[in-house]
Design an enzyme around this catalytic site. Structure first.
Site, PDB file in Angstrom:
ATOM      1  N   GLY A  37      37.075 -58.431  -1.461  1.00  0.00           N
ATOM      2  CA  GLY A  37      36.020 -58.993  -0.628  1.00  0.00           C
ATOM      3  C   GLY A  37      34.740 -59.148  -1.415  1.00  0.00           C
ATOM      4  O   GLY A  37      34.614 -58.658  -2.538  1.00  0.00           O
ATOM      5  N   HIS A  38      33.787 -59.871  -0.821  1.00  0.00           N
ATOM      6  CA  HIS A  38      32.453 -60.003  -1.382  1.00  0.00           C
ATOM      7  C   HIS A  38      31.438 -59.817  -0.264  1.00  0.00           C
ATOM      8  O   HIS A  38      31.797 -59.705   0.917  1.00  0.00           O
ATOM      9  CB  HIS A  38      32.272 -61.365  -2.060  1.00  0.00           C
ATOM     10  CG  HIS A  38      32.834 -61.423  -3.449  1.00  0.00           C
ATOM     11  ND1 HIS A  38      32.355 -60.644  -4.477  1.00  0.00           N
ATOM     12  CD2 HIS A  38      33.851 -62.173  -3.980  1.00  0.00           C
ATOM     13  CE1 HIS A  38      33.034 -60.902  -5.576  1.00  0.00           C
ATOM     14  NE2 HIS A  38      33.945 -61.818  -5.304  1.00  0.00           N
ATOM     15  N   ASP A  69      25.301 -56.707  -0.782  1.00  0.00           N
ATOM     16  CA  ASP A  69      25.335 -56.179  -2.143  1.00  0.00           C
ATOM     17  C   ASP A  69      24.159 -55.264  -2.451  1.00  0.00           C
ATOM     18  O   ASP A  69      24.332 -54.187  -3.019  1.00  0.00           O
ATOM     19  CB  ASP A  69      25.330 -57.329  -3.149  1.00  0.00           C
ATOM     20  CG  ASP A  69      26.707 -57.955  -3.344  1.00  0.00           C
ATOM     21  OD1 ASP A  69      27.674 -57.470  -2.732  1.00  0.00           O
ATOM     22  OD2 ASP A  69      26.803 -58.935  -4.098  1.00  0.00           O
ATOM     23  N   LEU A  91      39.889 -47.400 -21.150  1.00  0.00           N
ATOM     24  CA  LEU A  91      40.288 -46.368 -20.193  1.00  0.00           C
ATOM     25  C   LEU A  91      41.784 -46.374 -19.901  1.00  0.00           C
ATOM     26  O   LEU A  91      42.260 -45.560 -19.106  1.00  0.00           O
ATOM     27  CB  LEU A  91      39.492 -46.539 -18.899  1.00  0.00           C
ATOM     28  CG  LEU A  91      37.986 -46.272 -19.014  1.00  0.00           C
ATOM     29  CD1 LEU A  91      37.290 -46.539 -17.690  1.00  0.00           C
ATOM     30  CD2 LEU A  91      37.719 -44.848 -19.476  1.00  0.00           C
TER      31      LEU A  91
END
Length: 453
Positions: A202-203, A233, A138
């Site tokens: 972040g997670h 998530d 891409l």
């Protein structure tokens, strides 16, 4: 989807389409006019006197169905085309849900060389089941042009990147909706598209921390323990994003227009905490976490250790269930404080814990089998498929020797199913390019020039 009765012979036609591609001209010499659809749209399709429909230009995909006939293996999202920009767990999970119910998912991944660090790379990625994939560079105009071409003939684009990344690739929502005004553009991120944290890494644990949800997962006096990455998530991210996509697809049936879905895990985790905001507002809980009914304070809502170092889960909130719990434990209610005497809860927890340590987990499960005591064994992932109830529901399925959860929820007439096992990323690059109309010569040049892989 619309179902219309054909003008003659009583044949029903089910129509699935991709919206407003700018080509609504049909050959009236071949097709008679369709009855007016029950929607705000006109001239979506035309069909002949026998009700036979075929693909017309870029209008979409049309399926002829005999009256009363069920298309074998048809899913509720059949005909919906989705571009899934490769990402970590939340986005693939969202795409998996859509794929399980019939959507045609194409994963667009980076080239395998020079990619960023990706944790927990799995040789058998269950999230990729039922999907196709391709690898595109891409960073090249030619690579971007491929995705732009895909956008013109897709219903949904799902992307997991920080705000601005897709825009820098000329694949942002402005450009995408210009190419395809009916596109649903889903942006699944942790912090969302706006706000001071929008561009910060972040997670899951970070997003649920800011939502307030993480503060609920701890015993009194202990530090918060994240519920793995299930809440941010998957529940607050991938699943709510899938719902947002479906809502936008339903709305498109009325307006014919696409829109942007801003699915933030922060928002999702907060939404999932609505009940606790309500409890707090009604003075039915305190912020002394670990002392309330549902956060490990109550003796009747706990996980207790058994004699074999395993665990049993207890959720006997209602009085009638609590009575059955005490009966199974062999405890005389007169020897205990009142069920909701919160000041006595710690000593009641100790009493229950002492009793539960006298038998194994499976022995306790047998004691409460068939009883309305709200007691269940805590199973490990390697035990889940062996439980009789789970076996009866086919909770887990075996796909190419990989045990995995079956599609959910369960629809009676058009259930989800795993259409194909996961294949290595990029396995369908050549086929997808061919479907897009590129010639063999053009495709070979793309491989040679490092545009695709």
């Amino acid at each position: 989807m619309l179902e219309q009765e054909a003008p003659a012979e009583g044949r029903r036609v089910s129509l699935c389409w991709n919206w407003d591609r700018g080509e609504k001209g049909f050959d009236d010499s071949l097709f008679g006019a369709a009855p007016e659809p029950r929607s705000s749209f006109q001239h979506l399709a035309k069909f002949n006197h026998k009700g036979y429909i075929k693909k017309i230009g870029k209008a979409g995909w049309f399926h002829n169905v005999e009256k009363g006939e069920q298309r074998e293996n048809m899913g509720p999202l059949d005909g919906i085309k989705v571009i899934e920009m490769a990402g970590l767990a939340p986005t693939p999970y969202c795409g998996m849900i859509l794929a399980d119910f019939g959507a045609d998912i194409i994963i667009v991944d980076r080239l395998s060389k020079g990619g960023p660090e990706i944790p927990n790379v799995m040789g058998k990625n269950l999230f990729d089941r039922g999907k196709r994939s391709m690898r595109i560079n891409l960073k090249t105009k030619e690579g971007t042009a491929i995705v732009q071409k895909m956008i013109q003939n897709s219903d949904v684009l799902l992307e997991p990147y920080r705000p601005g990344v897709m825009e820098d690739l000329d694949l942002g929502p402005g450009e995408a909706l210009r190419l395809n005004p009916g596109l649903i553009y889903a942006r699944l991120t942790g912090w969302g598209q706006v706000g001071p944290y929008a561009n910060m890494a972040g997670h899951d644990i970070n997003y649920i921390a800011l939502s307030g949800a993480l503060s609920l997962f701890r015993r009194k006096g202990e530090r918060p323990l994240p519920p793995c990455n299930l809440l941010g998530d998957f529940a607050g991210g991938g699943m709510l994003c899938a719902m947002g996509i479906l809502l936008a697809l339903i709305e498109r049936n009325r307006s014919g227009k696409g829109q942007v879905v801003d699915a933030a895990m922060l928002d999702g985790a907060t939404s999932l905490s609505t009940f606790f905001f309500a409890l707090l507002a009604n003075n039915l809980m305190t912020l002394d976490i670990g002392t309330n009914m549902l956060d490990s304070g109550a003796p009747y809502y706990q996980a207790y250790e058994t004699s074999d170092a395993k665990f049993i889960a207890v959720g006997a909130i209602e009085g009638r269930f609590y009575e059955q719990l005490l009966k199974g434990l062999g405890i005389d209610s007169s020897s205990l404080p009142e069920q909701n005497d919160t000041g006595k809860w710690p000593e009641m927890v100790d009493r229950f814990a002492e009793v539960f340590r006298t038998k194994t987990r499976d022995e306790w499960a047998a004691v409460f089998e068939g009883k309305d005591a709200c007691v269940a064994p805590v199973l490990g992932l390697d035990e889940t498929g062996d439980h009789p109830h789970n076996r009866a529901r086919n909770l887990l399925i075996n796909v190419d020797e990989v045990i995995q959860p079956a599609p959910a929820p369960r629809l009676s007439r058009t259930p989800g199913r795993v259409r194909a096992s996961a294949r290595p990323r990029g396995s369908e690059t050549r086929n997808v390019l061919s479907d897009l109309g590129y010639s063999d010569v053009e495709i070979q040049k793309m491989f040679r020039d490092g545009i695709v892989e």
